[in-house]
Design a protein around this motif. Structure first.
Motif, PDB file in Angstrom:
ATOM      1  N   LEU A  88     -21.062  -0.891  21.242  1.00 45.48           N
ATOM      2  CA  LEU A  88     -21.652  -2.207  20.815  1.00 45.48           C
ATOM      3  C   LEU A  88     -20.502  -3.242  21.236  1.00 45.48           C
ATOM      4  O   LEU A  88     -19.248  -3.062  20.677  1.00 45.48           O
ATOM      5  N   ASN A  89     -20.754  -4.304  21.501  1.00 49.42           N
ATOM      6  CA  ASN A  89     -19.827  -5.427  21.977  1.00 49.42           C
ATOM      7  C   ASN A  89     -20.450  -6.716  21.872  1.00 49.42           C
ATOM      8  O   ASN A  89     -21.615  -7.044  21.988  1.00 49.42           O
ATOM      9  N   ILE A  90     -19.325  -7.832  21.540  1.00 45.97           N
ATOM     10  CA  ILE A  90     -19.715  -8.980  21.346  1.00 45.97           C
ATOM     11  C   ILE A  90     -19.274  -9.810  22.763  1.00 45.97           C
ATOM     12  O   ILE A  90     -18.169  -9.721  22.666  1.00 45.97           O
ATOM     13  N   ARG A  91     -20.075 -10.631  23.444  1.00 40.58           N
ATOM     14  CA  ARG A  91     -19.675 -11.315  24.625  1.00 40.58           C
ATOM     15  C   ARG A  91     -20.214 -12.855  24.296  1.00 40.58           C
ATOM     16  O   ARG A  91     -20.959 -12.994  23.464  1.00 40.58           O
ATOM     17  N   GLN A 150     -30.894  -3.792  26.279  1.00 46.05           N
ATOM     18  CA  GLN A 150     -29.417  -3.433  26.447  1.00 46.05           C
ATOM     19  C   GLN A 150     -28.570  -4.703  25.863  1.00 46.05           C
ATOM     20  O   GLN A 150     -27.464  -4.514  25.605  1.00 46.05           O
ATOM     21  N   ASN A 151     -29.090  -5.801  25.443  1.00 48.21           N
ATOM     22  CA  ASN A 151     -28.259  -6.776  25.341  1.00 48.21           C
ATOM     23  C   ASN A 151     -29.521  -8.000  24.752  1.00 48.21           C
ATOM     24  O   ASN A 151     -30.657  -7.706  24.710  1.00 48.21           O
ATOM     25  N   ALA A 152     -28.782  -8.709  23.859  1.00 51.08           N
ATOM     26  CA  ALA A 152     -29.764  -9.833  23.316  1.00 51.08           C
ATOM     27  C   ALA A 152     -28.781 -11.172  22.978  1.00 51.08           C
ATOM     28  O   ALA A 152     -27.508 -11.037  22.632  1.00 51.08           O
ATOM     29  N   LYS A 153     -29.156 -12.118  23.107  1.00 54.04           N
ATOM     30  CA  LYS A 153     -28.476 -13.451  22.906  1.00 54.04           C
ATOM     31  C   LYS A 153     -29.072 -14.179  21.800  1.00 54.04           C
ATOM     32  O   LYS A 153     -30.144 -14.521  21.267  1.00 54.04           O
ATOM     33  N   HIS A 154     -28.034 -14.658  20.954  1.00 57.33           N
ATOM     34  CA  HIS A 154     -28.272 -15.231  19.442  1.00 57.33           C
ATOM     35  C   HIS A 154     -27.910 -16.635  19.644  1.00 57.33           C
ATOM     36  O   HIS A 154     -26.576 -16.755  19.869  1.00 57.33           O
ATOM     37  N   ALA A 155     -28.454 -17.536  19.333  1.00 57.29           N
ATOM     38  CA  ALA A 155     -28.321 -19.116  19.385  1.00 57.29           C
ATOM     39  C   ALA A 155     -28.396 -19.726  17.906  1.00 57.29           C
ATOM     40  O   ALA A 155     -28.878 -19.087  17.020  1.00 57.29           O
ATOM     41  N   LYS A 196     -23.469 -13.287  22.489  1.00 51.63           N
ATOM     42  CA  LYS A 196     -24.299 -12.363  23.224  1.00 51.63           C
ATOM     43  C   LYS A 196     -23.987 -10.726  22.817  1.00 51.63           C
ATOM     44  O   LYS A 196     -22.804 -10.458  22.798  1.00 51.63           O
ATOM     45  N   VAL A 197     -24.727 -10.141  22.396  1.00 52.71           N
ATOM     46  CA  VAL A 197     -24.549  -8.689  21.833  1.00 52.71           C
ATOM     47  C   VAL A 197     -25.058  -7.641  22.880  1.00 52.71           C
ATOM     48  O   VAL A 197     -26.195  -7.703  23.185  1.00 52.71           O
ATOM     49  N   THR A 198     -24.438  -6.922  23.482  1.00 51.02           N
ATOM     50  CA  THR A 198     -24.479  -5.840  24.369  1.00 51.02           C
ATOM     51  C   THR A 198     -24.398  -4.218  23.754  1.00 51.02           C
ATOM     52  O   THR A 198     -23.406  -4.077  22.693  1.00 51.02           O
ATOM     53  N   TRP A 199     -24.937  -3.413  24.298  1.00 51.42           N
ATOM     54  CA  TRP A 199     -25.065  -2.090  23.878  1.00 51.42           C
ATOM     55  C   TRP A 199     -25.296  -1.221  24.977  1.00 51.42           C
ATOM     56  O   TRP A 199     -25.916  -1.393  26.019  1.00 51.42           O
ATOM     57  N   ARG A 200     -25.171   0.205  24.689  1.00 43.18           N
ATOM     58  CA  ARG A 200     -25.424   1.114  25.599  1.00 43.18           C
ATOM     59  C   ARG A 200     -26.111   2.491  24.998  1.00 43.18           C
ATOM     60  O   ARG A 200     -26.070   2.268  23.679  1.00 43.18           O
TER      61      ARG A 200
END
Length: 284
Positions: free
Chosen positions: A45-48, A91-96, A56-60
């Motif tokens: 899990l990463n925050i980019r 695999q990812n989601a953007k939060h605004a 933007k939250v990403t994961w595998r």
């Protein structure tokens, strides 16, 4: 430990058959070790792309791609889960719409079906949004105000004059008289510009009110260059009838002095004489 020692033929045999066998055995050992690890729906899990109001939250995942539609990314301020923002993703989601300079918790939740209420697996991490950007817009340089005065008004003209403004190369003007509107915006009846410090609007109607705008311009363009503000004022033309241009005075007396044959069908030589003030002009 087995070693390839001995006569040279035996060494060649060892290199050709035993070493490849040892390499394959080691590869199988690593594969079996990975197979014994439990399958995790969420990994890494990463925050980019963190900004002052978005992340933007990403994961595998170890799951087949067909199961990834059951992931939900949830972001909420630290200590306040009720203000969460939930986004579905593979695999990812953007939060605004996040708040600047705020600590957030990011969670990725896995459900085995789309209707399940309790997640089977949750992975979380923390991040902080950036401070709001600092405005860097440089204000336009101040310019002197344009002072305009009306110098003359007749029934069909309005004359204006103004003092020159430093830095202005042209002066734009326009007037409105019963204008038509486009999307609620009045369209000028007349628009023009000059390099002089005066102008006369001509061809106007008697007893009509004209809303006049005048402004200074750095260049001739009235839309792309910084200049002075529009100066708006209203002027009403004179209601009297315009005075006609001067012409020759009317004749007061006309005599025909003729000589020749009394028959009017014959040639007659004659001259005209009239009384009146001396005036340059042409008379017929």
């Amino acid at each position: 430990m087995f070693a390839c020692r001995g006569p040279r033929p035996f060494f060649y045999l060892c290199t050709a058959y035993v070493l490849p066998f040892l390499f394959i055995a080691a590869l199988l050992s690593v594969t079996l070790a990975q197979a014994q690890q439990p399958t995790k729906p969420i990994r890494r899990l990463n925050i980019r792309n963190i900004t002052h109001d978005a992340a933007k939250v990403t994961w595998r995942s170890d799951l087949p791609l067909s199961d990834t539609q059951y992931f939900r990314s949830v972001v909420y301020p630290k200590g306040n889960p009720s203000q969460s923002d939930t986004v579905a993703g593979t695999q990812n989601a953007k939060h605004a719409g996040l708040s600047p300079s705020t600590d957030y918790i990011a969670e990725v939740r896995y459900f085995d079906t789309g209707m399940q209420q309790t997640p089977l697996h949750i992975v979380s991490t923390e991040f902080r949004t950036l401070a709001p950007p600092t405005a860097t817009n440089t204000p336009a340089p101040a310019v002197d105000a344009l002072e305009v005065r009306v110098t003359d008004v007749t029934s069909n003209s309005i004359s204006l004059a103004w003092q020159p403004v430093k830095g202005m190369t042209h002066y734009g003007f326009r007037y409105f008289n019963n204008p038509r509107y486009v999307i609620g915006v009045p369209i000028p009846t007349f628009i023009g510009d000059t390099t002089e410090t005066s102008y006369t609007f001509t061809g106007l109607k008697p007893n009509e009110t004209y809303d006049i705008d005048v402004r200074g311009l750095i260049t001739r363009s009235t839309y792309t260059e910084v200049g002075t503000d529009w100066r708006r004022f209203s002027v009403t033309t004179d209601g009297s009838t315009p005075t006609p241009a001067p012409g020759p005075p009317p004749l007061t007396k006309l005599n025909v002095m003729h000589k020749g044959h009394p028959n009017p069908t014959k040639y007659v030589d004659f001259k005209l004489v009239w009384d009146g003030p001396t005036h340059t002009g042409h008379y017929t």
